[in-house]
Scaffold this active site. Structure first.
Site, mmCIF file in Angstrom:
data_model
loop_
_atom_site.group_PDB
_atom_site.id
_atom_site.type_symbol
_atom_site.label_atom_id
_atom_site.label_comp_id
_atom_site.label_asym_id
_atom_site.label_seq_id
_atom_site.Cartn_x
_atom_site.Cartn_y
_atom_site.Cartn_z
ATOM 1 N N ALA A 61 -120.506 -29.324 14.453
ATOM 2 C CA ALA A 61 -120.651 -27.890 14.214
ATOM 3 C C ALA A 61 -120.999 -27.716 12.737
ATOM 4 C CB ALA A 61 -119.331 -27.195 14.520
ATOM 5 N N GLY A 100 -118.941 -31.647 17.314
ATOM 6 C CA GLY A 100 -119.728 -30.833 18.240
ATOM 7 C C GLY A 100 -120.994 -31.546 18.694
ATOM 8 N N GLU A 103 -119.853 -33.651 21.481
ATOM 9 C CA GLU A 103 -119.488 -32.732 22.571
ATOM 10 C C GLU A 103 -120.737 -32.200 23.272
ATOM 11 O OE1 GLU A 103 -116.872 -30.477 19.862
ATOM 12 O OE2 GLU A 103 -115.408 -30.551 21.484
ATOM 13 N N GLU A 123 -113.013 -34.301 14.003
ATOM 14 C CA GLU A 123 -112.452 -32.984 13.663
ATOM 15 C C GLU A 123 -111.075 -33.073 13.027
ATOM 16 O OE1 GLU A 123 -114.100 -33.711 16.404
ATOM 17 O OE2 GLU A 123 -115.340 -32.029 17.069
HETATM 18 N N1 3HC Z 1 -121.741 -28.942 8.684
HETATM 19 C C1 3HC Z 1 -122.377 -28.491 7.566
HETATM 20 N N2 3HC Z 1 -122.866 -29.298 6.613
HETATM 21 C C2 3HC Z 1 -122.708 -30.624 6.798
HETATM 22 C C3 3HC Z 1 -122.065 -31.161 7.927
HETATM 23 C C4 3HC Z 1 -121.581 -30.257 8.909
HETATM 24 N N3 3HC Z 1 -120.976 -30.680 10.031
HETATM 25 N N4 3HC Z 1 -122.069 -32.511 7.821
HETATM 26 C C5 3HC Z 1 -122.697 -32.798 6.677
HETATM 27 N N5 3HC Z 1 -123.079 -31.656 6.054
HETATM 28 C C6 3HC Z 1 -123.829 -31.559 4.791
HETATM 29 C C7 3HC Z 1 -123.013 -32.061 3.606
HETATM 30 O O1 3HC Z 1 -122.205 -31.035 3.076
HETATM 31 C C8 3HC Z 1 -124.109 -32.496 2.648
HETATM 32 O O2 3HC Z 1 -124.586 -31.334 2.014
HETATM 33 P P1 3HC Z 1 -125.160 -31.414 0.507
HETATM 34 O O3 3HC Z 1 -126.328 -32.356 0.581
HETATM 35 O O4 3HC Z 1 -125.525 -29.999 0.220
HETATM 36 O O5 3HC Z 1 -124.042 -31.931 -0.334
HETATM 37 C C9 3HC Z 1 -125.208 -33.009 3.577
HETATM 38 O O6 3HC Z 1 -124.926 -32.444 4.872
HETATM 39 C C10 3HC Z 1 -125.253 -34.517 3.720
HETATM 40 O O7 3HC Z 1 -123.945 -34.976 4.034
HETATM 41 P P2 3HC Z 1 -123.365 -36.335 3.421
HETATM 42 O O8 3HC Z 1 -123.606 -36.375 1.958
HETATM 43 O O9 3HC Z 1 -121.970 -36.456 3.927
HETATM 44 O O10 3HC Z 1 -124.338 -37.384 4.108
HETATM 45 P P3 3HC Z 1 -124.031 -38.852 4.632
HETATM 46 O O11 3HC Z 1 -125.324 -39.400 5.120
HETATM 47 O O12 3HC Z 1 -123.239 -39.614 3.624
HETATM 48 O O13 3HC Z 1 -123.064 -38.671 5.914
HETATM 49 C C11 3HC Z 1 -122.332 -37.714 7.977
HETATM 50 C C12 3HC Z 1 -123.528 -38.041 7.054
HETATM 51 C C13 3HC Z 1 -121.687 -39.014 8.475
HETATM 52 C C14 3HC Z 1 -122.856 -36.933 9.129
HETATM 53 C C15 3HC Z 1 -121.285 -36.910 7.166
HETATM 54 O O14 3HC Z 1 -121.928 -35.831 6.533
HETATM 55 C C16 3HC Z 1 -120.161 -36.334 7.988
HETATM 56 O O15 3HC Z 1 -119.215 -37.038 8.296
HETATM 57 N N6 3HC Z 1 -120.241 -35.040 8.316
HETATM 58 C C17 3HC Z 1 -119.164 -34.312 8.960
HETATM 59 C C18 3HC Z 1 -119.079 -34.636 10.414
HETATM 60 C C19 3HC Z 1 -118.007 -33.803 11.054
HETATM 61 O O16 3HC Z 1 -116.908 -33.677 10.551
HETATM 62 N N7 3HC Z 1 -118.322 -33.234 12.210
HETATM 63 C C20 3HC Z 1 -117.386 -32.426 12.916
HETATM 64 C C21 3HC Z 1 -117.515 -31.021 12.486
HETATM 65 S S1 3HC Z 1 -116.300 -29.955 13.194
HETATM 66 C C22 3HC Z 1 -116.872 -29.677 14.755
HETATM 67 O O17 3HC Z 1 -117.872 -30.210 15.151
HETATM 68 C C23 3HC Z 1 -116.049 -28.730 15.548
HETATM 69 C C24 3HC Z 1 -116.424 -28.742 16.996
HETATM 70 O O18 3HC Z 1 -115.549 -29.570 17.688
HETATM 71 C C25 3HC Z 1 -116.344 -27.384 17.577
#
Ligand code: 3HC
Ligand code: NAI
Length: 699
Positions: A61, A100, A103, A123
């Site tokens: 998400a 997400g 999912e 998450e």
């Molecule tokens: N939402 C918004 N922005 C995100 C994001 C997300 N889920 N994931 C990454 N970004 C952004 C980062 O803030 C960063 O922004 P910036 O360049 O402006 O600083 C950019 O994307 C690149 O991210 P990274 O520097 O972390 O890039 P990497 O290549 O090192 O890693 C990744 C990529 C493994 C995808 C890592 O970004 C990550 O772990 N992201 C989070 C994943 C996550 O937690 N997903 C679950 C979200 S909650 C959810 O999905 C709820 C659902 O169940 C309803």
């Protein structure tokens, strides 16, 4: 350009997502997918492939939309539409399908993935739980135990392991789109069956009556005080005992509860803080970086050896310089022991460990550093020695080489002055054990060039560290704050508390270890030796270190001598309260005219954490840290501050700055204004009724 495109490839409809950098499920992306699925229901396609452009499949998400007004379609609503499609949808996964993103793939009817892909539900690391069916669909595909392990740890698994536990249907090689189109043809050939995960029954075999209670107890130990893991168990219990739709309702209710929790706000704050900390205010984005292909390290002791491991682990050869062959061998032996331990833990193969160590060349000759792109000094913490080392480096290193010091306290500007190239000198402060700890404090000298700064930030990423920028001051961000925290721990001891009580309070707060147990681990001699180089005025009030000095003088240096603030069992290394320490404390209190009386847990906690916070504000107002979130990064990744509290500065906001300020003023009246002077910035924000985030966004 649209973030979603749809086109027919023969009789297969291809929904292609392109929302850089990580295809997060923004409102625009959700709308685009909804439209594409709707369009496909009425065209000539027989099956659909959902695939992503760029470096990864959907990474989750869009976290930046959390806390804002929801916009339709919601993610669960969109997944209902995907699952209800009359034509099978195949998710084609590369990179990381997270949260997400996974999912979404689970709501599709089939999933294929490149062998290099990973999938996971992280998450929990944001204080959340999967809120779009993950807790209900994973147990249906992979079973209850595997679902709990995957979702409560949040650790992604490889495509091969995902195939093994049933989360995906096929691992493919080569071009993902053509492999997914072939897979789609197979599915059409087999009758285009719509495999909906919601229709699978959860397997309850092997789930005993006390299974969930035992699992909760295990989580309580592993994730002390964290709320999300326990709520995840509740969702999975619901998956087993209720219908899919009822389970989804439980998941939604608990997801909303998590989203509104302070713990999740704190963890989300740290997620963005971690990414922000590598950005240097005012530095042009196109600053040209230097190439770091060869690294020299001076001093192969506790720190030098660990630092060397970081570089060779990233395949960058290292030349390690020591004072003589004996010291060099000692350094190499420590590195070999560390690698042997990693192999034993199953985290590295023997071959790789050998390969990595082969990248380390030992020397005692400074001329061997002539070609290095970066040299990091990690010799004794003594300014005169460090200056000699830098003068020598200045005479042998090639022009443009970055000359860095791992000093904990010394003035990087003075070190830089001992060279003819202060623009190339910088502090790179690693934390012990340097091959494990994530934080790297990057210390900017007055003359450090922008190119050296930008290169150091990029280098941190290469060696998988989380950088935070500090200006020069005694102890930089982390150790300067730690001094105030340690001061309060010592004063609480003197005034009536015990090592066990203080450590218990701080561990219950969530610190990885209490301050006195940390003192024993690091060695009581470290602080003693650091004080030796200071004037009485710099040392501060004797009450803030007299107990530590007394223990040092008794030869109680901590774990390494089997006794410090605690006694340590020779075999198990377990720490045991020691009545002798209480005698030492009482004697010191008497000597200093301090009357000991009981101190409540609440007061211990406030004194230690507010000492950190107050110094954090001073560091901000002096411009030592760029932003308050960088201070949080330093504490969460370098000092074991509980991530679910967001770091000391975020924690201050959750308490309320007014309350923090008033308490510090009260402490001043009770314990002395020498110790407790509220930071001017804290006072100002309280007077203006502003939060730190408001101040940070305007400064
Ligand atoms: N939402 C918004 N922005 C995100 C994001 C997300 N889920 N994931 C990454 N970004 C952004 C980062 O803030 C960063 O922004 P910036 O360049 O402006 O600083 C950019 O994307 C690149 O991210 P990274 O520097 O972390 O890039 P990497 O290549 O090192 O890693 C990744 C990529 C493994 C995808 C890592 O970004 C990550 O772990 N992201 C989070 C994943 C996550 O937690 N997903 C679950 C979200 S909650 C959810 O999905 C709820 C659902 O169940 C309803
Ligand atoms: P250490 O005493 O374990 O190692 C220092 C090494 O430097 C020794 O092996 C010594 O032989 C070598 N050395 C001394 N003078 C030298 C010279 N002129 N040329 C080449 N080698 C020389 O010390 P440690 O703990 O590794 O600390 C090194 C630096 O790292 C210090 O500045 C310290 O403040 C800093 N630091 C230490 C941390 C820790 O927890 N130990 C954490 C973060 C920084």
């Amino acid at each position: 350009m649209s973030v979603v495109s749809y086109q027919l490839e023969g009789d297969i409809g291809v929904i292609s997502l392109n929302n850089p950098p990580v295809n997060a499920l923004s409102h625009a992306l959700r709308l685009g997918i909804q439209d594409a699925v709707a369009q496909a229901q009425n065209d000539a396609s027989l099956a659909l492939v959902l695939i992503c452009q760029g470096r990864t499949f959907i990474a989750g998400a869009d976290i930046s939309e959390f806390g804002k007004a929801p916009m339709l379609p919601s993610l669960p609503g969109l997944l209902d539409i995907i699952e209800a499609s009359t034509k099978p949808i195949i998710a084609a996964i590369h990179g990381t399908a997270l949260g997400g993103g996974l999912e979404t793939a689970l709501a599709c009817h089939y999933r294929c993935a490149l062998s290099s892909a990973k999938v996971g539900l992280p998450e929990v690391k944001l204080g959340l739980l999967p809120g779009a069916g993950g807790t209900q669909r994973v147990p249906r595909l992979a079973g209850v135990k595997a679902a709990l392990d995957l979702i409560t740890t949040g650790t992604p698994i490889t495509a091969v392991n995902a195939l093994k536990i049933g989360l995906i249907d096929k691992v493919v090689k080569g071009d993902l789109l053509s492999a997914a189109l072939d897979f789609a043809q197979d599915i059409i050939a087999q009758g285009a069956v719509l495999k909906r995960v919601r229709d699978i029954a959860v397997d309850n075999e092997g789930i005993s009556a006390d299974f969930f209670a035992e699992y909760r107890a295990h989580l309580n130990k592993r994730f002390r005080q964290q709320e999300a893991p326990q709520r995840i168990v509740e969702c999975i219990e619901a998956a087993l005992s209720q219908s899919f739709d009822e389970g989804l309702k439980v998941e939604r209710r608990l997801f909303v509860e998590c989203m509104q929790s302070t713990q999740s706000a704190a963890l989300r704050h740290l997620f963005f803080a971690e990414r922000m900390s590598s950005k240097i205010k005012g530095l042009p984005k196109d600053t040209q970086l230097k190439d770091i292909k060869r690294v020299g390290i001076i001093g192969g002791g506790t720190m030098g050896g660990g630092i060397a491991m970081n570089f060779v682990n990233a395949n960058i050869p290292v030349t390690l310089l020591e004072i003589n062959h004996e010291a060099l061998q000692r350094g190499k032996d420590i590195i070999a022991k560390n690698y042997a331990m990693t192999v034993k833990k199953g985290k590295l193969t023997t071959e790789l460990a050998v390969e990595r160590q082969a990248l380390i060349t030992g020397t005692t000759d400074y001329n061997d550093l002539a070609d290095m792109d970066l040299v990091i000094e990690a010799v004794f913490e003594n300014l005169a020695i460090k200056k000699q080392v830098f003068a020598k480096l200045d005479s042998v290193c090639k022009p443009g080489a970055i000359l860095a010091s791992n000093t904990s306290y010394q003035d990087v500007n003075l070190i830089a002055e001992s060279t003819s190239r202060p623009q190339d000198v910088i502090g790179l402060h690693f934390f012990s054990p340097a091959n494990v700890m994530k934080l790297l404090e990057i210390v900017r000298g007055d003359k450090t060039s922008e190119q050296v700064l930008a290169t150091s930030m990029a280098m941190a990423k290469t060696i998988k560290k989380i950088p935070a920028l500090s200006r020069v001051c005694y102890g930089f961000i982390g150790n300067r704050m730690l001094r105030q925290y340690a001061r309060e721990a010592q004063l609480c001891l003197l005034e009536g508390s015990s090592p066990e009580a203080i450590d218990r309070v701080m561990q219950n707060f969530g610190m990885a270890m209490g301050p006195l147990a940390v003192g024993d681990l690091a060695g009581i001699d470290i602080g003693y030796k650091a004080r030796e180089g200071l004037t009485d005025e710099e040392k501060g009030d004797v009450r803030s270190y007299c107990i530590a000095d007394a223990l040092y003088e008794m030869g109680r240096l901590g774990q390494k001598t089997g006794a410090g603030y605690y006694r340590y069992d020779a075999e198990t290394r377990q720490r045991i309260a020691d009545p002798i320490v209480l005698e030492v404390i009482e004697a010191q209190a008497k000597k200093r005219g301090v009357e000991r009386k009981a101190i409540s847990d609440e007061t211990i906690l406030a004194r230690l954490t507010f000492a950190l916070i107050n110094e954090g504000f001073k560091i901000l107002e002096e411009g030592i840290a760029q932003r308050s979130s960088d201070i949080d990064v330093v504490y969460a990744f370098g000092y074991g501050f509980p991530a679910f509290r967001g770091g000391p500065m975020f924690y201050a906001e959750t308490i309320g700055l007014e309350k923090v300020y008033q308490t510090i003023c009260q402490f001043g009246a009770t314990y002395g204004e020498d110790f407790w002077q509220p930071a001017a910035l804290l006072k100002q924000l309280v007077a203006e009724g502003k939060t730190l985030s408001e101040w940070s966004s305007n400064s």
